[in-house]
Design a protein around this motif. Structure first.
Motif: not given
Length: 371
Positions: A94-96, A105-111, A141
């Motif tokens: 998972q990206c941290q 910027q609202t990129l959901k890095i946990d996805r 995923s």
């Protein structure tokens, strides 16, 4: 199957089987806080150990721009990509962190995930589970758990020795596997004064039976023309010695020798690296001759002789295979090879269309050959 059953070619139709555990690399090559590159089934992997000594495996490519993660920094918990500094959890992938993002910027890095694979350590090897490929173009995923534990050598006492060796083979996994199970090449490839010679060739008869995803050479008395077995019989002072040999998809050959309270067990695998390259790994455990100094080194020396003879044979065979010659399988010595191809085709068919695996063996059978 007909006696001259044609042998599938070595080129791209020699498909590799996904959805199984494969040996990745010896455990002693992996130290805490370090990364190692390897490849399984044409999948580039980075394998490492965290600060607690737990092994992990990720696809060796950052999901951002494809930079190998093995080129990055590892702090014992997270891997940092050397291109843009993206950080990933070593176990889940998972990206941290994405350093280039600004607060609004609202990129959901946990996805975002780098590909992560189930990873276990067994008998001094790191095993990695390679799942069936996802849809074309799909990203990674949260990783799923492997359906079964990694294979392990059976042990029959608390105290035992363990040794292993590995060798690269310049051939497809199919040729590597049917070479491994071939019972007729021994007197020609593995000649030695302490093993056997062409003069010792005689007729043999073995009983086989189907087992889930494979077949078994039923418990039998070892060959009478092999000096090590004669020595074992003298050492063990046992009424009888029995050997059982199993082959199970995708690439597992296990052998168990019992002689009274003494035993020897091995698990040999032929692992596909690419469509034209594979690797043989032999791992053995035993409670025989434990008092002999350098016992593991001696057994490893003997194993190495056998594996090198097989490797050299595969190297020479690969020269002939370059010209796509007509190949065939005959009875009875090549029947296990036919069963392997039948099992592999049945597995591919089951994965494609569902249902149960149609085993190529309808029941127990007796085979005869000279070796």
């Amino acid at each position: 199957m007909p006696d001259d059953f044609p042998l599938p070619s070595q080129t791209p139709d020699a498909l590799m089987l996904f959805g199984f555990w494969y040996r990745a690399l010896p455990a002693n090559r992996l130290h805490r806080g370090e990364l190692a590159k390897t490849m399984l089934l044409e999948q580039p992997l980075v394998v490492g150990r965290d600060q607690q000594g737990q092994a992990f495996a990720l696809r060796d490519a950052c999901p951002h721009r494809g930079m190998p993660l093995s080129c990055g920094q590892f702090d014992g918990q997270q891997i940092e990509c050397s291109y843009h500094g993206w950080k990933f959890d070593a176990h889940s992938g998972q990206c941290q962190l994405i350093p280039s993002l600004v607060p609004e910027q609202t990129l959901k890095i946990d996805r975002i995930y780098a590909g992560s694979y189930p990873c276990e350590e067994r008998d001094e090897f790191i095993w990695v589970f390679i799942p069936d490929p996802g849809p074309v173009g799909a990203g990674f995923s949260k990783p799923a758990q492997a359906p079964v534990p990694a294979p392990e050598i059976p042990k029959f006492s608390d105290r035992y020795k363990l040794a292993y060796l590995a060798a690269d083979l310049p051939c497809s996994v199919d040729h590597g596997i049917i070479g491994l199970m071939d019972p007729a090449h021994g007197p020609f490839v593995h000649q030695a004064w302490w093993w056997r010679s062409q003069k010792s060739i005689h007729e043999k008869q073995k009983h086989f039976e189907p087992i889930p995803y494979g077949f078994r050479m039923s418990a039998h008395t070892p060959s009478s023309n092999s000096a090590p077995y004669k020595l074992l019989r003298l050492y063990a002072d046992a009424d009888s010695i029995s050997t059982t040999i199993d082959f199970v998809l995708p690439n597992l050959r296990s052998e168990i020798i019992r002689a009274g309270k003494y035993w020897f067990a091995s698990l040999t695998t032929v692992t596909p690296i690419t469509r034209s390259q594979c690797r043989i790994d032999v791992v053995a455990a035993w409670n025989l001759f434990r008092w002999i100094p350098f016992g593991p080194e001696l057994l490893k020396f003997v194993f190495a002789k056998f594996v090198e003879q097989d490797r050299r044979t595969m190297e020479l065979q690969s020269e002939g295979l370059k010209h796509n010659p007509h190949l065939m399988l005959i009875d009875d010595a090549d029947r296990p090879a036919k069963w392997y191809f039948g099992l592999k085709n049945a597995m591919l068919e089951m994965k494609k269309n569902g249902g149960e695996l149609r085993h190529p063996m309808s029941g127990p059978v007796t085979l005869k050959w000279r070796s």
